[in-house]
Scaffold this active site. Sequence first.
Site, PDB file in Angstrom:
ATOM      1  N   HIS A   1      18.158   2.898   8.376  1.00 24.83           N
ATOM      2  CA  HIS A   1      16.908   2.774   7.634  1.00 24.83           C
ATOM      3  C   HIS A   1      16.908   3.633   6.364  1.00 24.83           C
ATOM      4  O   HIS A   1      16.750   3.127   5.261  1.00 24.83           O
ATOM      5  CB  HIS A   1      15.719   3.207   8.520  1.00 24.83           C
ATOM      6  CG  HIS A   1      15.604   2.471   9.815  1.00 24.83           C
ATOM      7  ND1 HIS A   1      15.181   1.165   9.921  1.00 24.83           N
ATOM      8  CD2 HIS A   1      15.851   2.873  11.087  1.00 24.83           C
ATOM      9  CE1 HIS A   1      15.167   0.794  11.190  1.00 24.83           C
ATOM     10  NE2 HIS A   1      15.569   1.801  11.924  1.00 24.83           N
TER      11      HIS A   1
HETATM   12  O1  RIB Z   1      11.218   3.223  11.319  1.00 27.02           O
HETATM   13  C1  RIB Z   1      12.324   3.960  10.908  1.00 27.02           C
HETATM   14  C2  RIB Z   1      11.906   5.145  10.111  1.00 27.02           C
HETATM   15  O2  RIB Z   1      11.103   6.034  10.913  1.00 27.02           O
HETATM   16  C3  RIB Z   1      13.081   6.007   9.652  1.00 27.02           C
HETATM   17  O3  RIB Z   1      12.737   6.663   8.474  1.00 27.02           O
HETATM   18  C4  RIB Z   1      13.226   6.999  10.769  1.00 27.02           C
HETATM   19  O4  RIB Z   1      13.895   8.183  10.336  1.00 27.02           O
HETATM   20  C5  RIB Z   1      11.781   7.288  11.088  1.00 27.02           C
HETATM   21  O5  RIB Z   1      11.307   8.249  10.160  1.00 27.02           O
END
Ligand code: RIB
Length: 306
Positions: A233
Site C-alpha cells: 500500500h
Molecule cells: O489500508 C492500508 C493502510 O492502512 C496502509 O497505510 C497501512 O500501513 C495502514 O496504515
Amino acid sequence: MTALRFLYDCDPGADDALAMLLALGRPDALDMIAVTCVAGNVGLEPVLNNARRILELAGRQDIPVYSGAARPIMASRGRVSIMHGSDGLAGSTLPAPTMPLAPGHAANEISRIARAEGKLHICATGPLTNLALALLLDPELPEFLSAITIMGGAAFCPGNTTPLAEFNFAVDPHAAAIVFDSGIPLTMLGLDVTRQAVVTADMIHQVQQIGTAVAQEAAHLLINYGSKDPCLHDPAAIAWMLKPEMFETVRAHVSICTDGGATAGQVIAAVSERHVAGRSPNSSIVTGVDAKAFAQLFVKALGGKQ
Ligand code: RIB
Ligand code: CA
C-alpha cells in the site's frame, strides 16, 4: 532534476517502513525532510520507535521525527491493525531507536515546515489526523502546500477494514473529510490500485540478493508482513511520487462518510458529470499501475539504484 522535498506523515507499520526505505533509496529524486507520526497500525509509541528504527537502519538520523496524534479526532479510540505484528514491524530484530524525537507536535510542525518551505509536498500513509489538525490550527496552510499524496480509501472496490472503508480512512473519517475538503491538490492511492501492487516471490528473491542491512530488513518485512497482507500500500504512494507515468488516474470529486455507522470512512467518488453535479473535482484517484514496472522500481531503489 532536483530531488522533491517532502514531509512524510505515517504510522509504521511494515508497509510504511518499506515506503520509507523506498524513498530513502532514491535520494536523487526524493528528499524526505521530516517525518511526522500518527497512531494507526499500532499505538503512537511503537509507531514513533519504528520510524526512528528505520531511519537509523538507513543511516538517516538527520531526518527529524515528530510525534503526533495518539487517537483520531472524534472516535473514542483508534483501531490498530493485526497485520503488522505487536511491534508494528512484523517482529523485526532491529534495535530500539537511539535518536531522540524532535521537539514539537506534528500538527504544528507541518505548518511551520510548510511555511518555511513556501510550497511543501506531503505524502501521508496513515490516518490523516495530523494533517487535519494542522489544517484546523492553520487555516492558511493550503497556501503553503503544493500537493498531498495519500495512501488511503477505497473508491471503486470493497474496503479492507470494513466492507466499505479502508483502514486509514476508517480510523479517522473526520480527518479524511477535512483533508479532502481543503482544496489542496490531492492524489489518492486507495485499495483500487494498491491491491495491484503486491509482493511476489521474485521480488523477495531479488531483494534477498542485494545483501545490505536495509535489504535484509526489507526482505523480512516483505516475507512476514506480506504473508498477511501482500499489498504494498504505502510504497505505491512513494512510487507515484517517483514515477507517476506508471499509474492510471481519474479525476473525481471525493467526499468521505463521517457518520459513525457502517459507512464511516467510505469514499464517495463522483466521476461522471451527472455524479459530480457541478462540483469541482478535488482529487485524482489512482486506479491502475504497471505492476511489473512498480516491482522493478521498488527492488532497484532498495539496492540504492535508479
Ligand atoms: O489500508 C492500508 C493502510 O492502512 C496502509 O497505510 C497501512 O500501513 C495502514 O496504515
Ligand atoms: Ca500506513
